[in-house]
Scaffold this motif. Structure first.
Motif, PDB file in Angstrom:
ATOM      1  N   PHE A  83       0.695  -1.005  -0.694  1.00  0.00           N
ATOM      2  CA  PHE A  83      -0.015  -0.002   0.109  1.00  0.00           C
ATOM      3  C   PHE A  83       0.488   1.055   0.221  1.00  0.00           C
ATOM      4  CE2 PHE A  83      -2.866  -3.518   1.948  1.00  0.00           C
ATOM      5  CZ  PHE A  83      -4.359  -3.255   1.300  1.00  0.00           C
ATOM      6  N   THR A  84       0.497   2.567  -0.311  1.00  0.00           N
ATOM      7  CA  THR A  84       0.981   2.984  -0.829  1.00  0.00           C
ATOM      8  C   THR A  84       1.477   4.343   0.323  1.00  0.00           C
ATOM      9  OG1 THR A  84      -0.407   4.514  -1.292  1.00  0.00           O
ATOM     10  CG2 THR A  84       0.530   3.673  -3.815  1.00  0.00           C
ATOM     11  N   GLN A  85       1.685   5.364   0.729  1.00  0.00           N
ATOM     12  CA  GLN A  85       1.580   5.908   2.255  1.00  0.00           C
ATOM     13  C   GLN A  85       0.376   6.740   2.708  1.00  0.00           C
ATOM     14  OE1 GLN A  85       3.375   6.037   4.577  1.00  0.00           O
ATOM     15  NE2 GLN A  85       5.357   5.598   4.035  1.00  0.00           N
ATOM     16  N   LYS A  86      -1.066   6.478   1.337  1.00  0.00           N
ATOM     17  CA  LYS A  86      -1.810   7.178   1.041  1.00  0.00           C
ATOM     18  C   LYS A  86      -2.911   6.239   1.608  1.00  0.00           C
ATOM     19  CE  LYS A  86      -1.337  11.350  -0.962  1.00  0.00           C
ATOM     20  NZ  LYS A  86      -1.997  12.242  -2.226  1.00  0.00           N
ATOM     21  N   GLY A  87      -2.563   4.718   0.949  1.00  0.00           N
ATOM     22  CA  GLY A  87      -3.328   3.418   1.159  1.00  0.00           C
ATOM     23  C   GLY A  87      -3.655   3.351   0.541  1.00  0.00           C
ATOM     24  N   SER A  88      -3.579   3.338  -0.680  1.00  0.00           N
ATOM     25  CA  SER A  88      -3.765   3.501  -2.267  1.00  0.00           C
ATOM     26  C   SER A  88      -2.609   1.154  -2.362  1.00  0.00           C
ATOM     27  CB  SER A  88      -3.606   4.161  -3.294  1.00  0.00           C
ATOM     28  OG  SER A  88      -4.662   5.263  -2.922  1.00  0.00           O
ATOM     29  N   PRO A  89      -3.767   0.822  -2.938  1.00  0.00           N
ATOM     30  CA  PRO A  89      -3.134  -0.553  -3.076  1.00  0.00           C
ATOM     31  C   PRO A  89      -2.088  -1.130  -4.481  1.00  0.00           C
ATOM     32  CG  PRO A  89      -5.657  -1.010  -3.759  1.00  0.00           C
ATOM     33  CD  PRO A  89      -4.987   0.573  -3.151  1.00  0.00           C
ATOM     34  N   TYR A  90      -1.182  -1.719  -4.399  1.00  0.00           N
ATOM     35  CA  TYR A  90      -0.211  -1.395  -5.619  1.00  0.00           C
ATOM     36  C   TYR A  90       0.208  -2.976  -6.058  1.00  0.00           C
ATOM     37  CZ  TYR A  90       3.974  -1.274  -2.783  1.00  0.00           C
ATOM     38  OH  TYR A  90       5.084  -1.570  -2.516  1.00  0.00           O
ATOM     39  N   LEU A  91       0.615  -3.635  -6.744  1.00  0.00           N
ATOM     40  CA  LEU A  91       1.522  -4.906  -7.187  1.00  0.00           C
ATOM     41  C   LEU A  91       2.019  -4.588  -8.258  1.00  0.00           C
ATOM     42  CD1 LEU A  91       1.142  -7.712  -7.106  1.00  0.00           C
ATOM     43  CD2 LEU A  91      -0.718  -7.920  -8.248  1.00  0.00           C
ATOM     44  N   ASN A  92       3.357  -5.218  -8.281  1.00  0.00           N
ATOM     45  CA  ASN A  92       5.008  -4.936  -9.386  1.00  0.00           C
ATOM     46  C   ASN A  92       4.409  -6.636  -9.763  1.00  0.00           C
ATOM     47  OD1 ASN A  92       4.896  -2.372  -9.501  1.00  0.00           O
ATOM     48  ND2 ASN A  92       6.313  -1.860  -7.558  1.00  0.00           N
ATOM     49  N   LEU A  93       5.243  -7.147 -10.829  1.00  0.00           N
ATOM     50  CA  LEU A  93       5.748  -7.484 -11.196  1.00  0.00           C
ATOM     51  C   LEU A  93       7.049  -7.788 -12.266  1.00  0.00           C
ATOM     52  CD1 LEU A  93       5.740 -10.787 -11.476  1.00  0.00           C
ATOM     53  CD2 LEU A  93       3.931 -10.211 -13.203  1.00  0.00           C
ATOM     54  N   HIS A  94       7.661  -8.656 -11.693  1.00  0.00           N
ATOM     55  CA  HIS A  94       9.226  -8.235 -13.129  1.00  0.00           C
ATOM     56  C   HIS A  94       8.952 -10.003 -13.373  1.00  0.00           C
ATOM     57  CE1 HIS A  94      10.112  -4.585 -11.141  1.00  0.00           C
ATOM     58  NE2 HIS A  94      10.683  -3.889 -12.397  1.00  0.00           N
ATOM     59  N   LYS A  95       9.766 -10.299 -14.574  1.00  0.00           N
ATOM     60  CA  LYS A  95      10.529 -11.438 -15.173  1.00  0.00           C
ATOM     61  C   LYS A  95      12.054 -10.963 -15.665  1.00  0.00           C
ATOM     62  CE  LYS A  95       9.004 -15.060 -18.442  1.00  0.00           C
ATOM     63  NZ  LYS A  95       8.600 -15.673 -18.974  1.00  0.00           N
ATOM     64  N   ASN A  96      12.554 -12.048 -14.660  1.00  0.00           N
ATOM     65  CA  ASN A  96      13.978 -12.063 -15.219  1.00  0.00           C
ATOM     66  C   ASN A  96      14.099 -10.475 -15.728  1.00  0.00           C
ATOM     67  OD1 ASN A  96      13.774 -14.708 -15.754  1.00  0.00           O
ATOM     68  ND2 ASN A  96      13.457 -14.551 -17.725  1.00  0.00           N
ATOM     69  N   GLY A  97      14.178  -9.600 -14.488  1.00  0.00           N
ATOM     70  CA  GLY A  97      14.219  -8.235 -14.770  1.00  0.00           C
ATOM     71  C   GLY A  97      13.981  -7.124 -15.330  1.00  0.00           C
ATOM     72  N   SER A  98      12.707  -7.755 -15.623  1.00  0.00           N
ATOM     73  CA  SER A  98      11.807  -6.403 -16.806  1.00  0.00           C
ATOM     74  C   SER A  98      10.785  -6.757 -16.633  1.00  0.00           C
ATOM     75  CB  SER A  98      11.651  -7.210 -18.234  1.00  0.00           C
ATOM     76  OG  SER A  98      13.144  -6.571 -18.841  1.00  0.00           O
TER      77      SER A  98
END
Length: 770
Positions: A83-98
Motif C-alpha cells: 500500500f502507498t503512504q495514502k493507503g492505495s494498493p499496488y502490485l509490481n511484477l518483474h520477470k528476468n529483471g523486466s
C-alpha cells in the motif's frame, strides 16, 4: 517485508539457505507471519484475512509491502505487493529483471497462471498447517471427509450441489408463479365477449348524440342573428354606463382632494413650529460626533493594550504550567531510572566490568609467568622467596578481582545505560530551569511595558461613562435630524393651498352637472338592454348544451377506443399465455434434470465420494509406509474407508495396533495420534504434489512448509527424531522443506536455521543463523 503484520521498519531479503530449513522462535514471535507474507504477495490473502471481520489493510499498513522472488518454468520472478503512504494498493511484477505492465487484476491473473494454482490450491499443496494435522485425527468422520474435500478441492461439488439446489428451487418457484400467471390470464381472456358487447352499445349511444347535436346547432344559428340586431343598442348602453362610472369616480376624487388640501392648510402652521424646535435641539450634533470619535480611538488603543496584557499573563501561566509539567515528567523519569538502578542485582557497570575482566586476565597471565619463573630459578631460594611473595600478592589481588567479577551479569550493561540516562536527565532538568527563568524575565518586561502605556492613555471609568452618554445623545439627535428632514419635505409639499382649493371646487361643480345628464340618458336605453341580455342568456345556454353533448360524445369515443385497446391487449395476453404454457413445459423438464443433479450427481454419495474412493487406496499405502517410518515399525498398517451412517457420510481412519486388532484413531494417545496424523498429511502432501496440472487448481509445487506439525505432543526425543527423519525423506519430492517450530532441540537438527524473535516494542525481527 516492511510494516507487514509485526514486521515494522523493514527486513532484508530473506532466503531459505538450505534444502532443509527450520524457522524457530517463541510462540507469537511472528514465524507463521512469514507464510502469510508469501500468500499476501501472491494472492492478497492470508490465514488472518480468512477470518471474518479482518481486512487486508489490517495486516499491511500504509507504506508497507511484501516482496517475494521465486523461480518457475525457467524464469526468475519478483513480485512486490503493498500500500502507498495514502493507503492505495499496488502490485509490481518483474520477470528476468523486466517489469510486466498491467492493472492489478491483470497482473494477479498472470501470477496465478505462472504459479499454476489459485490461493486454495497453493495453500493446500504448499503449506501443512498445525490445525490440519490435529483436525485429521480429532474431528468426526463427517468433518474429516470435509477436510479431505477441502485439501483435494472437492468442495466444489458441494458448491455445485448448492447451486443445483438453488436452480431447482428457482425453477420450481418460477413454475408456481407461471401456473398462477396462466390461470390469471385464462380468467381475463374469458371476458372478451363481454368487452365486445360493451363496445357496440357505446357506438349506438354516439350515433344518437350526433343527431341531438345537429338540432342544437340549428337553434344557435337563429339566436345569433337575433343578437346581431340588438347589438347596436347594447353598445350605446355600455358606452353611456362606462362614461357615467368614469365621471362619478372623477367627482369623488375631486371631493377627496378638496378635503385633503383643506387639512393640509391647517397642518402647515404645525410643521413650521416643529422645524424651529428640531433645529434648536440638534445644533451641537457635529461637535458631539467629533468628541465621540476621539474617545473611541483612545478606547480602541486601551482595549488592544488590555488584550495584549491578558495574552502576556496567559502566556506566563501557560509557560509556568508547561515548566512544571515537563519538570515533573523529567523527575518521574529520573526517579524511575534511580529505582531501576536500586533494583539491579549488581553495582558493577559495563565499563567497570570490562576493566575487571582485563585485570583478571592480566593477573592470570602474571601468576602464570611467576609459576614459570619459579621453575626456572630452582636452587635460588632468596630469589624464589621474593617471587613467591609477589605471587601471594597477585593471588590475593586475584581473589578480590574474582569476587568482583562474580557480580558481573547482564544487569552490568543495563546499569551503564541507566546511569547514562540519569546523567542526561539531570542535564535536561538544569537546562529546563534556565530556559524557564529567561522566559519569565522576558514576559515580565513585556507586561510592565503594556502597563505603562495603559497608564499614559488614562482611559478610566469617567471616560467610558462619557463615551456611553455621547453614544446615547448622538443616537437621539440622529433620530431628530431625520425627523427634521422629513418635516421640511412635508412643508414643501403643502405649498400655497388657497388657489389650489378654488380650482378644485370649480372642477367639482362641472363634474356633478355632467353626471346628472349621463344618468338621464342611461334610463332611456335600459329597456333595449334588458331585451339584449335575455337573448344573450338563451344563446349562451344553447352553447353550453352543445358543449355538454360534444363532451359526452368525446367521452363515449374515448370509451370505445379504450375498449378496442383492451380487446387488443387481451389478444396479446392470449399470445403471452400460449408462450408461458410452452415455458412451463420446458421448466418441468429442467426441474427433473436439476433434481437428479441435486440428489444424485452432486450429492456426497455421488461424484465427490467417487473421487475420494479413488484417492484412498494409494493414500492408504503411502500413509502406512509413513507410519512405519514415524513409529520405527511399531505401527505398520492404516485403513482409510468411506462410510455412511445415519445419513452422514465420512472417512474412517483405523490403525492396526500392536495387539493385531484394528482401532479407531481416537483410541490412541496424543503422541500416537500426532504420528498417525503426520503420516496421513505427508501422504496427502506427496499426492497433491504429484497431481497433474488442471487449470489453476493443481500444479507441481517444489517447496513444502510445515507449520509446527504438532511436535510438542511427541513425548520422546526418539519419536521427534523419527519425525525429523521423515521430513528429510520428503526432500525426495520437494526442492525445499521448511519447518516452523518453537522447539529448540528440534531446530538444532536442521542444517539451515532462521530465528524469529520479538523486540520489547513488540516488533518481529528475523536472523539467518546458518
Amino acid at each position: 517485508m516492511k510494516d507487514f503484520m509485526r514486521y515494522v521498519g523493514g527486513t532484508s531479503m530473506l532466503r531459505f539457505p538450505k534444502k532443509f530449513t527450520v524457522i524457530t522462535g517463541r510462540t507469537g514471535s511472528g514465524k507463521t507471519s512469514i507464510l502469510d507474507a508469501v500468500t499476501f504477495a501472491l494472492y492478497k490473502r492470508t490465514s488472518r484475512t480468512d477470518i471474518s471481520g479482518i481486512g487486508i489493510s489490517d495486516v499491511c499498513k500504509p507504506g508497507g509491502y511484501v516482496k517475494i522472488r521465486f523461480a518457475q518454468g525457467g524464469g526468475l520472478y519478483e513480485i512486490e505487493r503493498g500500500f502507498t503512504q495514502k493507503g492505495s494498493p499496488y502490485l509490481n511484477l518483474h520477470k528476468n529483471g523486466s517489469q510486466i505492465s498491467g492493472t492489478i487484476p491483470e497482473l494477479e491473473s498472470i501470477v496465478r497462471d505462472t504459479v499454476g494454482l489459485d490461493y486454495d490450491g497453493f495453500r493446500n499443496s504448499t503449506f501443512v498447517r498445525q490445525e490440519e494435522m490435529k483436525e485429521l485425527g480429532a474431528e468426526s468422520d463427517s468433518q474429516r471427509l470435509r477436510i479431505f474435500q477441502k485439501l483435494f478441492r472437492l468442495e466444489i461439488f458441494e458448491k455445485a450441489q448448492a447451486q443445483a439446489k438453488t436452480d431447482y428451487d428457482q425453477i420450481r418457484h418460477d413454475i408456481e408463479i407461471g401456473e398462477h400467471d396462466v390461470e390469471f390470464l385464462r380468467e381475463r381472456l374469458s371476458k372478451i365477449p363481454e368487452v365486445k358487447e360493451e363496445a357496440k352499445a357505446a357506438e349506438r349511444e354516439v350515433k344518437a348524440l350526433h343527431e341531438k347535436l345537429v338540432g342544437v346547432e340549428k337553434r344557435l344559428v337563429a339566436d345569433k342573428e337575433k343578437l346581431k340586431d340588438l347589438e347596436r343598442e347594447h353598445e350605446a348602453f355600455i358606452s353611456a354606463k362606462a362614461s357615467l362610472e368614469d365621471k362619478e369616480r372623477r367627482v369623488s376624487s375631486t371631493q377627496r382632494e378638496i378635503d385633503k388640501v383643506t387639512k393640509a392648510g391647517e397642518k402647515s402652521t404645525e410643521l413650521r413650529e416643529e422645524v424651529k424646535r428640531l433645529e434648536d435641539e440638534t445644533k451641537d450634533h457635529e461637535k458631539l460626533i467629533e468628541e465621540r470619535t476621539q474617545l473611541k480611538e483612545i478606547g480602541h488603543l486601551a482595549a488592544g493594550l488590555e488584550k495584549e496584557r491578558r495574552v502576556h499573563r496567559k502566556s506566563l501561566g501557560d509557560a509556568t504550567k508547561e515548566f512544571r509539567r515537563e519538570k515533573s515528567r523529567l523527575n518521574e523519569r529520573l526517579n524511575l531510572s534511580e529505582g531501576r538502578i536500586a533494583a539491579l542485582s549488581t553495582t558493577v557497570d559495563k565499563d567497570h566490568a570490562f576493566r575487571l575482566l582485563r585485570t583478571e586476565g592480566a593477573l592470570e597471565e602474571r601468576i602464570s609467568r611467576i609459576e614459570r619463573e619459579i621453575g626456572w630459578l630452582t636452587g635460588q631460594e632468596d630469589v624464589i622467596s621474593q617471587i613467591r611473595g609477589e605471587r601471594e600478592d597477585a593471588l590475593k589481588h586475584m581473589k578480590d578481582v574474582n569476587n568482583k567479577v562474580q557480580e558481573i551479569n547482564e544487569d552490568s550493561f543495563v546499569l551503564s545505560e541507566i546511569e547514562s540516562q540519569v546523567g542526561q536527565l539531570k542535564k535536561d532538568l538544569k537546562a529546563l530551569e534556565e530556559r524557564h527563568r529567561k522566559r519569565i524575565e522576558e514576559m515580565g518586561t513585556a507586561t510592565e511595558k503594556v502597563d505603562r502605556e495603559l497608564e499614559k492613555l488614562s482611559f478610566d471609568d469617567d471616560a467610558k461613562n462619557r463615551l456611553k452618554m455621547l453614544e446615547e445623545t448622538i443616537t437621539e439627535m440622529g433620530r431628530k435630524k431625520t425627523r427634521l428632514k422629513d418635516v421640511r419635505r412635508k412643508l414643501d409639499e403643502v405649498g400655497d393651498v388657497g388657489k389650489l382649493l378654488e380650482d378644485l371646487k370649480k372642477r367639482l361643480g362641472q363634474g356633478e352637472k355632467e353626471v346628472k345628464e349621463l344618468r338621464k340618458k342611461l334610463r332611456k336605453l335600459a329597456s333595449d338592454e334588458e331585451k339584449y341580455q335575455n337573448a344573450r342568456r338563451d344563446f349562451e345556454s344553447l352553447k353550453t348544451s352543445k358543449s355538454e353533448i360534444e363532451r359526452e360524445v368525446r367521452g363515449k369515443e374515448v370509451q370505445i377506443e379504450s375498449l378496442q385497446r383492451r380487446l387488443g391487449d387481451l389478444e396479446e395476453e392470449k399470445k403471452q399465455m400460449e408462450k408461458k404454457v410452452r415455458i412451463l413445459d420446458e421448466g418441468r423438464s429442467n426441474l427433473e434434470t436439476f433434481a437428479i443433479l441435486k440428489d444424485q450427481i452432486f450429492h456426497k454419495r455421488g461424484v465427490a465420494m467417487y473421487a475420494i474412493n479413488q484417492l484412498l487406496p494409494e493414500l492408504e499405502i503411502e500413509t502406512s509406509q509413513n507410519l512405519v517410518d514415524l513409529t520405527d515399525g511399531r505401527f505398520t498398517r492404516v485403513s482409510l474407508k468411506t462410510h455412511e451412517a445415519k445419513r452422514e457420510y465420512g472417512v474412517k481412519i483405523e490403525v492396526e495396533g500392536v495387539d493385531g486388532n484394528w482401532h479407531d484413531v481416537a483410541e490412541f494417545s496424543g503422541g500416537e495420534r500426532t504420528q498417525i496424523n503426520a503420516a496421513l498429511r505427508f501422504a496427502i502432501a506427496k499426492q497433491l504434489a504429484g497431481l497433474p496440472q488442471v487449470g489453476r487448481t493443481y500444479g507441481r509445487m517444489k517447496t513444502l512448509f510445515i507449520d509446527e506439525g504438532d511436535l510438542g505432543s511427541l513425548d520422546t526425543e526418539s519419536n521427534r527424531d523419527l519425525f525429523i527423519h521423515k521430513l528429510f525423506k520428503m526432500g525426495e519430492f520437494f526442492d525445499r522443506v521448511i519447518l516452523i517450530t518453537h522447539l529448540a532441540e528440534v531446530a538444532d537438527k536442521f542444517p539451515g536455521k532462521i530465528r524469529v524473535h520479538m523486540t520489547p516494542e513488540q516488533e518481529s525481527r528475523i536472523e539467518v543463523v546458518s
